[in-house]
Design a protein around this motif. Structure first.
Motif, short mmCIF file in Angstrom:
data_model
loop_
_atom_site.label_atom_id
_atom_site.label_comp_id
_atom_site.label_asym_id
_atom_site.label_seq_id
_atom_site.Cartn_x
_atom_site.Cartn_y
_atom_site.Cartn_z
N VAL A 267 11.44 14.20 -18.70
CA VAL A 267 11.18 14.49 -17.27
C VAL A 267 12.38 14.14 -16.39
O VAL A 267 12.43 14.51 -15.20
CB VAL A 267 9.92 13.72 -16.80
CG1 VAL A 267 10.16 12.20 -16.79
CG2 VAL A 267 9.47 14.18 -15.42
N THR B 14 15.36 6.82 -17.25
CA THR B 14 15.22 7.61 -16.02
C THR B 14 16.49 8.36 -15.62
O THR B 14 16.42 9.30 -14.83
CB THR B 14 14.85 6.69 -14.83
OG1 THR B 14 15.90 5.72 -14.66
CG2 THR B 14 13.53 5.98 -15.06
N ASP C 81 -0.74 9.80 -19.73
CA ASP C 81 0.20 8.67 -19.55
C ASP C 81 1.24 8.93 -18.45
O ASP C 81 1.77 7.99 -17.86
CB ASP C 81 0.90 8.35 -20.86
CG ASP C 81 -0.04 7.67 -21.84
OD1 ASP C 81 -1.13 7.23 -21.40
OD2 ASP C 81 0.28 7.56 -23.03
N SER C 82 1.53 10.20 -18.18
CA SER C 82 2.46 10.53 -17.09
C SER C 82 1.78 10.41 -15.73
O SER C 82 2.43 10.63 -14.71
CB SER C 82 2.98 11.95 -17.28
OG SER C 82 1.87 12.84 -17.33
N ALA D 129 14.23 10.28 -20.82
CA ALA D 129 12.92 10.93 -20.84
C ALA D 129 13.07 12.42 -20.55
O ALA D 129 13.92 12.81 -19.74
CB ALA D 129 12.01 10.29 -19.80
N TYR E 19 -0.66 12.29 -14.47
CA TYR E 19 -1.29 13.51 -13.95
C TYR E 19 -2.75 13.52 -14.39
O TYR E 19 -3.07 13.13 -15.52
CB TYR E 19 -0.56 14.77 -14.44
CG TYR E 19 0.78 14.89 -13.77
CD1 TYR E 19 0.93 15.64 -12.60
CD2 TYR E 19 1.88 14.19 -14.25
CE1 TYR E 19 2.15 15.70 -11.94
CE2 TYR E 19 3.10 14.24 -13.59
CZ TYR E 19 3.23 14.99 -12.44
OH TYR E 19 4.42 15.03 -11.79
N TYR F 283 7.43 20.82 -15.98
CA TYR F 283 6.97 19.59 -16.63
C TYR F 283 5.57 19.22 -16.12
O TYR F 283 4.68 18.85 -16.90
CB TYR F 283 7.96 18.45 -16.34
CG TYR F 283 7.47 17.10 -16.81
CD1 TYR F 283 7.67 16.69 -18.12
CD2 TYR F 283 6.80 16.24 -15.94
CE1 TYR F 283 7.21 15.44 -18.55
CE2 TYR F 283 6.34 15.00 -16.36
CZ TYR F 283 6.55 14.61 -17.67
OH TYR F 283 6.10 13.39 -18.10
N GLU F 284 5.39 19.34 -14.82
CA GLU F 284 4.10 18.95 -14.23
C GLU F 284 2.97 19.87 -14.71
O GLU F 284 1.86 19.40 -14.99
CB GLU F 284 4.20 18.99 -12.70
CG GLU F 284 5.15 17.94 -12.15
CD GLU F 284 5.20 17.95 -10.65
OE1 GLU F 284 5.79 18.89 -10.08
OE2 GLU F 284 4.66 17.03 -10.03
N GLY G 147 5.69 6.60 -15.74
CA GLY G 147 4.24 6.61 -15.71
C GLY G 147 3.66 5.30 -16.17
O GLY G 147 4.33 4.26 -16.17
N GLN H 269 1.99 18.80 -18.09
CA GLN H 269 1.18 17.58 -18.05
C GLN H 269 -0.25 17.87 -17.57
O GLN H 269 -1.21 17.28 -18.06
CB GLN H 269 1.84 16.53 -17.14
CG GLN H 269 3.17 16.02 -17.66
CD GLN H 269 3.06 15.41 -19.06
OE1 GLN H 269 2.22 14.55 -19.31
NE2 GLN H 269 3.88 15.89 -19.98
N GLY I 184 9.76 9.69 -12.58
CA GLY I 184 9.22 10.16 -13.86
C GLY I 184 8.56 9.03 -14.64
O GLY I 184 8.08 9.24 -15.75
#
Ligand code: GLY
Ligand code: MN
Ligand code: MN
Length: 517
Positions: free
Chosen positions: A61, A178, A337-338, A59, A340, A247-248, A112, A251, A110
């Motif tokens: 992330v 992961t 989907d993550s 992924a 956030y 990344y966050e 979700g 998102q 990471g």
């Protein structure tokens, strides 16, 4: 739908015993009409084709999640850290709420959406520098992998079985996704207990994450329950999320954009809401449908509060009428989907036009929000944002003759009269949880210094209840909140939700355009 969860009975050829002979704990599964004979079991577990080859890839992330684990590792050398995803929560009898992993687990793995109920991430201590990425820990993700088709779980387990909930990932697939070593959940207890004892490894578990895992940890530690020391882990995990990585932030942008699109659908649905006996539900349902289509879910229960309902801060009954001439406060966020989520509020004139008094209240709240944005810069303190917004509201309430003291006196910590009309705080951190980083220490949260990468809300409001005898009648039943999501940047801040109109003229123009379109 039957959900027999007693696979241990499956090879029995006997019929269900008479009620008086049946152990109490087995009652409740008497509605099942699934065959249990040996012949059936042999038949149903055989004759299946090859599973498709895995399509799992690492992924995007994964690298960020590894860096987060390293940052945590540095704070707890020599300590085993246990971060459960959590388990199912019963909604009704034998049906569960949709599973959502604990934010700390999602942050560190990471992972979700609905992946991996009951999984547990463990950071095992190793000699400094010999762990993952040169850290002091080696991460292992313990999980329930996909069961074989030759097992009773395959067809009989309503919570985990492939027949019931679909094929879950394998250990290899999750390891690939992961970048974390995976192991079977059956190995967890021994792994947690390894080298624990007098002078041995200390084990910490995230409090209130998974009762069963917390109990195992308490047993291993020889304690009645998990305790004080675990709060330190919760605190560190919360504080680790105060600064969002690239990344966050990406998102969060996706969550906010999806939320803005949801508000557009709400405006288009307003005529239907006005015509419905529970128009607030039309708003809630419209946004929820959108959130499920475009994301994982809503990040929290939508507040759709028309008229005086808007003065109830967390109005989630959402069963009222939506009347032309009134305002409707919509506080809603799409969780992507993550996991956030955004957290945005707009207070809209139901018929598209603010009255003079509605506009007056709205403008005061907007000015307070703008003052909050001006204060939300690197180097300022988190609490400065609230204080800036309160100065504006107190001044406006004084101007309207509502305060029994001057604005300046009201702002004194011993007084705070203005807070009668806004009892909540102006800001909270936002991310995987709508009220993110909640266990962070005060010196890093309320008294914390703002830094680039922080994401929080700015959400002042004014709420005049319909039975508030201290305000003139024209204000009664008006509740206004304006909530935006802000990213602190190197030279100030960015309003992530700026594309959703907030100026009253812009709101009216936007609503008119949506209704025509
Ligand atoms: N929607 C909850 C909040 O604004 O904090
Ligand atoms: Mn909020
Ligand atoms: Mn909100």
């Amino acid at each position: 739908m039957c959900t027999d969860q007693h696979p241990e009975n499956l090879t029995s050829e006997t019929l269900t015993p008479a009620a008086e002979e049946q152990p109490l704990e087995e009652r409740g599964s008497n509605r099942s009409h699934r065959p249990q004979s040996r012949r059936f079991v042999e038949f149903v577990t055989s004759g299946w084709g090859e599973r498709p080859a895995s399509t799992a890839t690492r992924a995007p992330v994964a690298d960020m999640a590894a860096a987060r684990r390293s940052a945590l590792s540095a704070q707890f050398p020599g300590t085993r850290l246990v971060v459960p995803a959590g388990s199912f929560k019963v909604r009704s009898n034998d049906t569960d709420f949709r599973f959502r992993p604990h934010a700390a687990f999602a942050h560190l793995t990471g992972l979700g959406t609905e992946q991996e109920p009951d999984a547990v991430l463990v950071l095992h201590p190793v000699p400094d520098g010999t762990g993952d990425d040169g850290s002091a820990h080696r991460a292992v993700l313990y999980m329930n992998p996909l069961a074989g088709r030759d097992t009773p779980e395959f067809f009989s387990d309503a919570r985990y079985g492939e027949f019931w909930v679909g094929a879950r990932p394998t250990l290899d697939e999750i390891a690939t996704t992961t970048g974390i070593t995976t192991a079977h959940l059956d190995d967890l207890r021994d792994a947690l207990a390894k080298d624990v004892g007098a002078g041995g490894v200390q084990v910490l578990v995230v409090p209130e994450s998974d009762e069963a895992v917390e109990e195992v940890v308490a047993q291993i530690r020889g304690e009645e329950a998990t305790g004080e020391a675990d709060a330190r882990l919760a605190e560190a995990l919360s504080e680790l999320r105060l600064l969002k990585d690239a990344y966050e932030v990406e998102q969060m942008r996706l969550a906010v954009d999806a939320t803005i699109a949801g508000f557009e659908k709400v405006v288009r649905a307003l005529p239907r809401a006005v015509a419905h006996r529970r128009g607030e539900r039309v708003i809630e349902g419209t946004f929820l449908g959108h959130a499920r289509e475009e994301g994982n879910d809503v990040g929290y229960t939508t507040i759709a509060a028309a008229g005086d309902h808007a003065t109830t801060l967390h109005w989630t009954d959402n069963d009222g009428l939506v009347r032309p001439g009134e305002l409707v406060l919509v506080d809603a966020g799409v969780e992507v989907d993550s996991l956030y989520t955004a957290d945005v509020t707009r207070t809209l004139p139901v018929d598209g036009t603010f009255t003079e008094v509605q506009r007056r209240v709205y403008q005061a709240v907007l000015d307070a929000a703008d003052a909050g944005f001006e204060a939300a810069v690197p180097g300022a303190r988190f609490r400065d944002v609230h204080d800036a917004a309160m100065r504006v509201l107190a001044a406006r309430l004084e101007e309207w003759g509502l305060l029994p003291v001057s604005a300046e006196e009201s702002l004194h910590p011993d007084n705070q009269h203005h807070r009668r009309w806004m009892v909540h705080g102006t800001s909270h951190h936002l991310g995987l949880d709508v009220h993110d980083c909640a266990q962070a220490r005060a010196e890093l949260y309320l008294d914390g210094v703002l830094q680039p990468g922080m994401v929080f809300t700015i959400e002042p409001g004014l709420y005049f209840k319909s039975d508030d005898l201290l305000v003139p009648a024209e204000y009664r039943g008006i509740g206004v909140r304006i909530e935006d999501d802000v990213l602190v940047t190197a030279d100030g801040n960015e309003n992530l939700s700026a594309a959703l109109p907030r100026d009253p003229d812009a709101v009216e123009a936007w609503m008119a355009a949506l209704r025509e379109g």
